[in-house]
Design a protein around this motif. Sequence first.
Motif, PDB file in Angstrom:
ATOM      1  N   GLN A 253       0.841  -1.102   0.090  1.00 14.90           N
ATOM      2  CA  GLN A 253      -0.004  -0.058   0.065  1.00 14.90           C
ATOM      3  C   GLN A 253       0.738   1.141  -0.088  1.00 14.90           C
ATOM      4  O   GLN A 253       1.874   1.558   0.900  1.00 14.90           O
ATOM      5  N   PHE A 255       1.672   5.324   0.459  1.00 15.61           N
ATOM      6  CA  PHE A 255       1.287   6.622   1.145  1.00 15.61           C
ATOM      7  C   PHE A 255       2.320   7.696   0.841  1.00 15.61           C
ATOM      8  O   PHE A 255       3.547   7.367   0.742  1.00 15.61           O
ATOM      9  N   LEU A 368      -1.481  11.397  -7.152  1.00 14.44           N
ATOM     10  CA  LEU A 368      -1.474  10.316  -6.221  1.00 14.44           C
ATOM     11  C   LEU A 368      -1.420   9.157  -6.986  1.00 14.44           C
ATOM     12  O   LEU A 368      -1.068   7.927  -6.567  1.00 14.44           O
ATOM     13  N   PHE A 372      -2.141   7.177  -1.311  1.00 13.85           N
ATOM     14  CA  PHE A 372      -2.959   8.086  -0.043  1.00 13.85           C
ATOM     15  C   PHE A 372      -2.144   9.181   0.467  1.00 13.85           C
ATOM     16  O   PHE A 372      -0.745   9.028   0.571  1.00 13.85           O
ATOM     17  N   ILE A 434      -5.147  11.012   6.803  1.00 10.13           N
ATOM     18  CA  ILE A 434      -4.766  10.241   5.536  1.00 10.13           C
ATOM     19  C   ILE A 434      -6.136  10.718   4.639  1.00 10.13           C
ATOM     20  O   ILE A 434      -7.200  10.501   5.016  1.00 10.13           O
ATOM     21  N   SER A 435      -5.697  10.996   3.202  1.00  7.13           N
ATOM     22  CA  SER A 435      -6.699  11.591   2.432  1.00  7.13           C
ATOM     23  C   SER A 435      -6.688  10.868   1.005  1.00  7.13           C
ATOM     24  O   SER A 435      -5.869  10.370   0.574  1.00  7.13           O
ATOM     25  N   ALA A 436      -7.731  10.855   0.452  1.00  8.62           N
ATOM     26  CA  ALA A 436      -7.747  10.316  -0.959  1.00  8.62           C
ATOM     27  C   ALA A 436      -8.337  11.255  -1.894  1.00  8.62           C
ATOM     28  O   ALA A 436      -9.051  11.967  -1.542  1.00  8.62           O
ATOM     29  N   GLU A 440     -13.483   8.475  -3.536  1.00  4.98           N
ATOM     30  CA  GLU A 440     -12.811   7.200  -3.297  1.00  4.98           C
ATOM     31  C   GLU A 440     -12.872   6.943  -1.899  1.00  4.98           C
ATOM     32  O   GLU A 440     -11.915   6.476  -0.822  1.00  4.98           O
ATOM     33  N   ARG A 443     -12.419   3.300  -0.418  1.00  2.00           N
ATOM     34  CA  ARG A 443     -11.035   2.576  -0.399  1.00  2.00           C
ATOM     35  C   ARG A 443     -10.462   3.411   0.593  1.00  2.00           C
ATOM     36  O   ARG A 443      -9.626   2.685   1.505  1.00  2.00           O
ATOM     37  N   LEU A 444     -10.577   4.531   1.077  1.00  2.00           N
ATOM     38  CA  LEU A 444      -9.789   5.283   2.106  1.00  2.00           C
ATOM     39  C   LEU A 444     -10.245   4.651   3.415  1.00  2.00           C
ATOM     40  O   LEU A 444      -9.432   4.504   4.280  1.00  2.00           O
TER      41      LEU A 444
END
Length: 458
Positions: A253, A255, A368, A372, A434-436, A440, A443-444
């Motif tokens: 994953q 970030f 991105l 994230f 934590i942002s998306a 989304e 998924r976030l």
Amino acid sequence: MSYASPQLPLEADALAMADAFASGSSDPVKALEEMLARVAEVDDVFISLCSARAFREAHSSAARWKAGQPASALDGVPIAWKDMFDVAGSPTTAGAAVRRDITPALLDANVVGLLARAGMVSVGKTNLSEFAYSGLGLNPHFGTPHNPVGFDQPRIPGGSSSGSAVAVAAGIVPIAMGTDTAGSIRIPAAFNGVVGFRSSCRRYSREGVFPLAHTLDSVGPLTRSVRDALAIDDILCGRTKSTSLIPRGLAGQRFWVDPSVLDDPRVEPAVRDNLLNCLSVLKTHGAQIDLRPSPAFQATLHLIEQQGWLGAPEAFALHQPLLDSEAAARLDPRVRRRLESARTFPASQLVNLYSARDRLQQQIADELDGAFLITPSVSHVAPPLAPLEADDELFVRTNLATLRLTMPGSLLDLPGVSLPSGCDALGLPTGMLISAPAGEDFRLLRAALAVEAALRQP
């Protein structure tokens, strides 16, 4: 320097409460009675209670659990509502003295009704900054709820969803709903050491929710765990089959962390150090941490600093009839000045902001590319209350500093989850955001669930 995490135990969250209902070790009526006893121990958290409705809903829920037919995974769980949401039979004050005597709402807001049909127990309306127009949470009309983790001296709760955050952090309710236009869920979540989820603007209905800025307003929960936020999302999005709440692994994953955000001298050492410690934990669990600049995020910060806040002219347009009336004298002077400051906002500047927003939303999604974005939720811990009450200039400076890192996500409509990242030397919580990209949200939330699980491990 590292500090202990303020993570609240899962045994205290809403889903654990529902498990107790299912096992018979507790029931919704008993849980409601215990909650109401705790309300009496705190000041200024609730603007109003709807106890008759709450007991009616709790008794109905208890009967469903006894019959083995709960309406949802959160049936019987108490929930509080920021006083921007219409709750039938209660006035929606929006934290303003001019709305104290407004006619009670005839109908529930759409999201209130959805969660009521899922069996949740609406207990009352929580305090907030007047018209939700401050990131600090002070309210001269209904009082200012004190941050429950500020043991050395009274500290601000953060805003504007101040009462909602304190209600969760103080153990009154496991879930409270808030609104977020520039950081009003994420900021108080960080200051109070709870989870706060700002949804994409169009994810949940805003029907029956008092507005501030139509382009930027969003709603979402403040909770004791990410899994509770996911359970709320299940209900509000109509997923008939509940989401699996078993965290996925973080291996692979991605970030993205912009080092210039962390290196900014306005970020307090404890905020920076705790976030770096969290990143180290995520890395040990297989996450890929990209430390490199985010041109889109930096451009958004610069745009807001140079061109102003899009929400300001929208809020002025909404409240202009009130500002032009004699009743304006009853407003919090600080809120009134902030609203009035946009009276001469140039139309060309507003159009430019709308155009730049569209361009930057696409740019950050492209940047991105499935990762994230991680930033501090706020650059500092909750400040003391008394100096802010006494000094208007300090209030203005602190409000802008508090909103600085959440405003870009609002302008770009990034769904965001603020998680506790640790505490400073005084035990005051810090937050990691934590942002998306817009849309989304699910998924976030799944990624935040995995992050939270990793951070909870010894």
